[in-house]
Design an enzyme around this catalytic site. Structure first.
Site, short mmCIF file in Angstrom:
data_model
loop_
_atom_site.label_atom_id
_atom_site.label_comp_id
_atom_site.label_asym_id
_atom_site.label_seq_id
_atom_site.Cartn_x
_atom_site.Cartn_y
_atom_site.Cartn_z
N ASP A 200 0.83 -1.20 0.00
CA ASP A 200 0.00 0.00 0.00
C ASP A 200 0.87 1.25 0.00
O ASP A 200 1.96 1.27 0.58
CB ASP A 200 -0.90 -0.01 1.25
CG ASP A 200 -2.13 0.85 1.06
OD1 ASP A 200 -2.31 1.41 -0.04
OD2 ASP A 200 -2.90 0.97 2.03
N HIS B 97 2.72 2.87 -9.01
CA HIS B 97 2.56 1.41 -9.17
C HIS B 97 3.78 0.83 -9.89
O HIS B 97 4.24 -0.26 -9.55
CB HIS B 97 1.29 1.09 -9.97
CG HIS B 97 0.03 1.52 -9.27
ND1 HIS B 97 -0.20 1.27 -7.93
CD2 HIS B 97 -1.08 2.17 -9.72
CE1 HIS B 97 -1.40 1.75 -7.60
NE2 HIS B 97 -1.95 2.31 -8.66
N LEU C 227 11.52 -20.68 -3.78
CA LEU C 227 10.45 -19.80 -3.29
C LEU C 227 9.14 -20.01 -4.06
O LEU C 227 9.16 -20.07 -5.29
CB LEU C 227 10.90 -18.34 -3.45
CG LEU C 227 9.87 -17.26 -3.14
CD1 LEU C 227 9.63 -17.15 -1.65
CD2 LEU C 227 10.33 -15.90 -3.70
N GLU D 220 1.32 -13.12 12.53
CA GLU D 220 1.88 -11.94 13.19
C GLU D 220 1.74 -10.75 12.24
O GLU D 220 2.01 -10.88 11.04
CB GLU D 220 3.37 -12.16 13.51
CG GLU D 220 3.62 -13.26 14.51
CD GLU D 220 3.17 -12.89 15.92
OE1 GLU D 220 3.23 -11.70 16.27
OE2 GLU D 220 2.74 -13.80 16.65
#
Ligand code: IPE
Ligand code: MG
Length: 221
Positions: A2, A19, A113, A183
């Site tokens: 954000d 962006h 990943l 978390e």
């Protein structure tokens, strides 16, 4: 992720400029995740509610998504990254869906990943679509199936850490079910400024927390 719009505004530029710079932060964070041997990195790129933004911004974001997928493919291969896009595909263009499917197929065997982009996603949508399919299977006699297997994140572990940038402190319809024991980490940094040092600090902060999952401190020792 954000703060792209505010980052651009601070510089007197169009939102899309923010962006585009934000996409650089994505690249940096992926790199760090690979370097640190992180298993899963999920990015909330576009929510169901984001479809209500001005049309030119929506089109700009979708084009940026398509462009990034094509540009990053060699990196996925080089870094052994498994790429996934999750969300409600019904509003995506056929071309974008094709590009997504192709990238997902081509990287499905990679074992490093797992990079998940949540696109046209909302937590409420996910729970609803899961409930619908769960009910159908239940009616037809299938039993003993876990509800979690119907969420679009089936097979993917729940997030350990959720980072929200730009000073906002809310979940905004992201992974509602899956964040039960996640978390949270909030930072004032705007997403285009969130690079490797900022990501590293978030991970270090997370690492110093004690997670009890409802138990006492003594029990988890
Ligand atoms: C990026 O930041 C999030 C996306 C939906 C792509 P924003 O576009 O929400 O930036 P702000 O909140 O206006 O600063
Ligand atoms: Mg925002």
């Amino acid at each position: 992720m954000d703060g792209n719009g505010r980052w651009a505004k601070q510089r007197g530029k169009e939102r899309l400029y923010g962006h585009i710079e934000g996409a650089e932060s994505v690249r940096a964070c992926c790199e760090l995740a690979v370097e640190m041997g992180i298993g899963y990195l999920s990015l909330y790129a576009f929510s169901t509610e984001n479809w209500n933004r001005p049309q030119d911004e929506v089109i700009g974001l979708m084009n940026l998504m398509a462009k990034s997928i094509l540009e990053e493919k060699p990196t996925f291969e080089k870094n052994n990254i498994r790429f996934m896009v999750l969300g409600d595909r019904s509003h995506l263009s056929d071309e974008l869906k094709r590009d997504i499917d192709k990238a997902m197929e081509e990287t499905s065997g990679n074992t490093g990943l797992t990079l998940i982009v949540f696109l046209s996603y909302s937590g409420k949508w996910d729970i609803e679509q899961a409930a619908r399919r769960y009910a159908e299977d239940y009616k037809s006699g299938k039993e003993g199936i876990s509800f979690e297997n119907y969420l679009c994140t089936a097979g993917i572990p729940d997030p350990d850490l959720l980072i929200r940038t730009s000073g906002e402190q809310r979940i905004s319809n992201f992974l509602l079910w899956q964040c039960a024991y996640t978390e949270f980490y909030f930072t004032e940094t705007l997403w285009p400024d969130f690079r490797k040092p900022q990501f590293r600090l978030a991970i270090e902060t997370f690492a110093s927390r004690e997670r009890r999952f409802g138990k006492t401190s003594e029990q988890i020792k």
